[in-house]
Design a protein around this motif. Structure first.
Motif, short mmCIF file in Angstrom:
data_model
loop_
_atom_site.label_atom_id
_atom_site.label_comp_id
_atom_site.label_asym_id
_atom_site.label_seq_id
_atom_site.Cartn_x
_atom_site.Cartn_y
_atom_site.Cartn_z
N ALA A 51 0.83 -1.21 0.00
CA ALA A 51 0.00 0.00 0.00
C ALA A 51 0.86 1.26 0.00
CB ALA A 51 -0.94 0.00 1.20
N GLU A 52 2.10 1.14 0.49
CA GLU A 52 2.99 2.31 0.46
C GLU A 52 3.29 2.76 -0.97
OE1 GLU A 52 5.50 1.15 4.54
OE2 GLU A 52 6.46 0.99 2.58
N CYS A 54 1.04 2.96 -3.31
CA CYS A 54 -0.16 3.52 -3.94
C CYS A 54 0.03 5.01 -4.28
CB CYS A 54 -1.36 3.32 -3.04
SG CYS A 54 -2.91 3.81 -3.79
N GLY A 55 -0.04 5.33 -5.55
CA GLY A 55 0.17 6.70 -6.01
C GLY A 55 1.60 6.97 -6.43
N HIS A 56 2.49 5.99 -6.24
CA HIS A 56 3.91 6.22 -6.54
C HIS A 56 4.50 5.18 -7.47
CE1 HIS A 56 3.82 9.24 -3.32
NE2 HIS A 56 3.11 8.36 -2.65
N MET B 52 -4.51 11.34 -6.03
CA MET B 52 -4.19 10.14 -5.26
C MET B 52 -3.25 10.48 -4.09
SD MET B 52 -3.38 7.55 -8.44
CE MET B 52 -3.18 6.02 -7.47
N LEU B 72 -7.89 2.50 0.42
CA LEU B 72 -7.04 1.93 -0.64
C LEU B 72 -7.84 1.76 -1.93
CD1 LEU B 72 -4.95 -1.15 0.55
CD2 LEU B 72 -4.17 0.65 -0.98
N ARG B 288 5.21 13.23 -8.27
CA ARG B 288 4.91 12.65 -9.59
C ARG B 288 6.20 12.47 -10.41
NH1 ARG B 288 1.80 9.27 -9.38
NH2 ARG B 288 2.58 8.94 -11.44
N ALA B 291 8.21 9.47 -9.10
CA ALA B 291 7.66 8.18 -9.56
C ALA B 291 8.05 7.93 -11.01
CB ALA B 291 6.14 8.16 -9.39
#
Lengths: 277, 317
Positions: A51-52, A54-56, B52, B72, B288, B291
């Protein structure tokens, strides 16, 4: 690559196992409780790590895939904690068990608490675990404990996607570019040492194996070895030599990482005790 | 000669708009219509992806296993919305990579609301309740927008958004029915999110340069101020129900217009955040970009592997 794991998950895991508790002697009941908690901790901590991301994530579709696996494991953990709470019979909830125990009471193997590292590290950690999880659940379905068998049956459907996802990524990254191969080799160096503990039976596990409540790990290890060797070969990655295996998590002797996971996880429950959320 | 052909294509386009027939990717459309849509749809997609981050900030700290699972799933839905919307925009001839690049360089905009930080658990509730509430207000009319792929994407998005708003309201309700500390947490979050949420509808009608043309093309169905008014009228009773005080001393019911009058919005703050000076603009873009950069080797490897696999298949065929 559009598969099950790129679809948003709307169906949330709710209480679904209403079968009455089996008759166990207090000793056996304690064993089943301890072990169920160990399985729940394992799924929860790995879910938390995923879950860490999530978004990355590195690719939107894979961000979603990791969240899906995280959700599946969280659902499994909840089913297990709920069962554990019933076995314990002290009126605790799933949340009491997850949020109010400290690191030494957590019984997950060391592998699942290892940091995410880069995407390759996460993929390899997942591959080691998923392969174990898949073959383990296949056997656990036949448990004489009806609840564990039912939970295993439900989770196996999900785990069969997990093993597919992580195996494919090991192959893709192993046989991708020079850089990705190097990163996967580094991930193997880093994480292989935590694979042995999955198959190391604690006295609780040994006792439950003798009672046929949980499967023996010998055949699971053989299946694990076979699948891992196949995938690594296809990934053009060398199968690691026999080496020292770290263990201790199943006894509550953790790495330093777990404390930080729990301080995030448990922060609100600890700061505002006894409240509803 | 050319202009005559152009003109008749334009007539067909205008006729379709007038008779509520959807414009589809292969249909002729004015360049400006295409540009407006790419801008709007990609902004919307970017908002989902950047959106997000503030909620994702609480996934590891969600206060119960159930809340963790719901959060989640919600954040994952947003990634899914981003995907549908990027796909819709791609039908207009701009690639996802190009749109991503514009986001990462700061050239493309996304909803300014996501440049505010999430400081407490109640923020997760406030975002679901208020921000998703405002998003639904904006988006339900987009299910009838004139460009087909966008309208169809929005139908799926809206279904999920209403679930998001419900979970946000439920978090707020649980807090408001909880301890004094929890109520304070809820009110404090409400105070911070109320005004930025009203700004989500965009500048005042007289300062919104694109509105008139977008209304004419039926991309937009209502003006910014119309939607903002509806939102206030819907939310004030909900806040009362929760026992929260709207942080606006000028708020009062106006019998004559059948709606609430509300205080002046701080448009300086709005434009300042749009320009990049909000509390989290830098952090959001940094996250962003990180990532994207850290994922570069993964995307390269996946591509290299796909090529190798294709070559192998050709050889064995």
């Amino acid at each position: 690559m559009m598969d099950h794991h790129t679809q948003p998950a709307h169906v949330l895991h709710e209480l679904q196992f209403k079968t009455p508790l089996q008759e166990y002697s207090p000793e056996v009941r304690q064993l089943v409780f301890d072990y169920t908690l160990q399985l729940a901790d394992t799924s929860l901590i790995l879910s938390h790590r995923l879950a860490e991301w999530c978004g990355h994530g590195p690719i939107l579709e894979q961000d979603m895939a990791m969240t899906n696996i995280s959700l599946d494991l969280l659902g499994e953990a909840r089913n297990l904690y709920q069962y554990a709470a019933e076995l314990e019979g002290k009126g605790h909830t799933e949340d009491d068990l997850a949020y109010l125990r400290d690191a030494v009471a957590y019984k997950n193997p060391l592998l699942v608490e290892q940091p995410n590292g880069n995407f390759g590290d996460t993929v390899l950690r997942q591959f080691i675990f998923d392969t174990f999880h898949y073959f383990f659940l296949k056997e656990l379905q036949n448990s004489t404990d009806h609840r564990l068998a039912a939970i295993a049956e439900k989770s196996l459907k999900e785990a069969s996607y997990h093993i597919k996802w992580s195996s494919e990524w090991v192959i893709r990254l192993g046989d991708g570019t020079e850089e990705s191969k190097k990163r996967m080799e580094a991930a193997i160096d880093e994480l292989w040492t935590y694979s042995g503990e999955l198959f190391e039976a604690t006295p609780t596990e040994k006792a439950l194996q003798e009672l046929d409540i949980i499967p023996d790990y010998t055949s699971i290890k053989a299946e694990w070895d076979k699948h891992v060797a196949q995938v690594l070969q296809e990934a053009t990655l060398a199968l690691p030599q026999d080496q020292w295996m770290q263990s201790g998590g199943k006894y509550g002797r953790h790495s330093e990482h777990l404390g930080y996971i729990l301080s995030d996880l448990q922060y609100l429950q600890r700061t505002y005790p006894g409240q509803k959320w | 000669m050319e202009t005559i052909v152009e003109k008749s294509l334009e007539d067909i386009f205008e006729e379709k708009i007038a008779s509520e027939i959807r414009i589809e990717p292969k249909d002729w459309m004015p360049e400006k219509y295409r540009k407006t849509l790419v801008r709007q749809i990609s902004q919307h997609a970017h908002s989902e992806i950047v959106g997000m981050l503030p909620e994702g900030n609480w996934i590891t700290r969600a206060p119960s296993l159930k809340r963790k699972a719901i959060l989640l799933a919600k954040v994952q839905d947003e990634a899914g919305h981003g995907l549908y919307l990027y796909s819709a925009a791609e039908t207009l001839g701009t690639s996802r990579d190009q749109m991503f690049e514009d986001l990462l360089s700061g050239k493309a905009k996304y909803s300014s609301i996501f440049n505010y930080p999430t400081l407490s658990w109640a923020d997760v509730g406030a975002i679901g309740w208020l921000v998703d509430g405002a998003a639904i207000m904006n988006q339900v009319p987009l299910c009838r927008t004139s460009y087909g792929p966008y309208a169809r994407a929005m139908v799926r998005v809206c279904k999920e958004e209403s679930f998001h708003q419900r979970q946000g309201f439920e978090i707020m309700m649980t807090l408001c029915n909880g301890s004094e500390e929890q109520k304070e947490m809820a009110q404090e979050a409400f105070n911070r999110w109320w005004w930025p949420t009203l700004m989500m509808f965009g500048p005042k009608d007289e300062e919104s340069p694109n509105t008139e043309q977008s209304m004419r093309w039926k991309i937009k169905r209502f003006t910014n101020d119309e939607l903002r008014q509806r939102f206030v009228d819907m939310m004030v009773p909900q806040a009362e129900f929760l026992g929260l005080t709207v942080p606006d001393k000028d708020l009062k019911w106006n019998e004559a217009k059948g709606g609430y009058d509300f205080g002046a919005i701080d448009w300086n703050e709005f434009w300042n955040v749009v320009k990049g000076n909000g509390p989290c603009n830098k952090d959001r873009l940094k996250a962003r970009n990180k990532a994207q950069e850290e994922g570069a080797w993964v995307r390269e490897a996946a591509m290299a592997y796909a090529e190798k696999a294709a070559t192998r298949e050709k050889k064995s065929a």
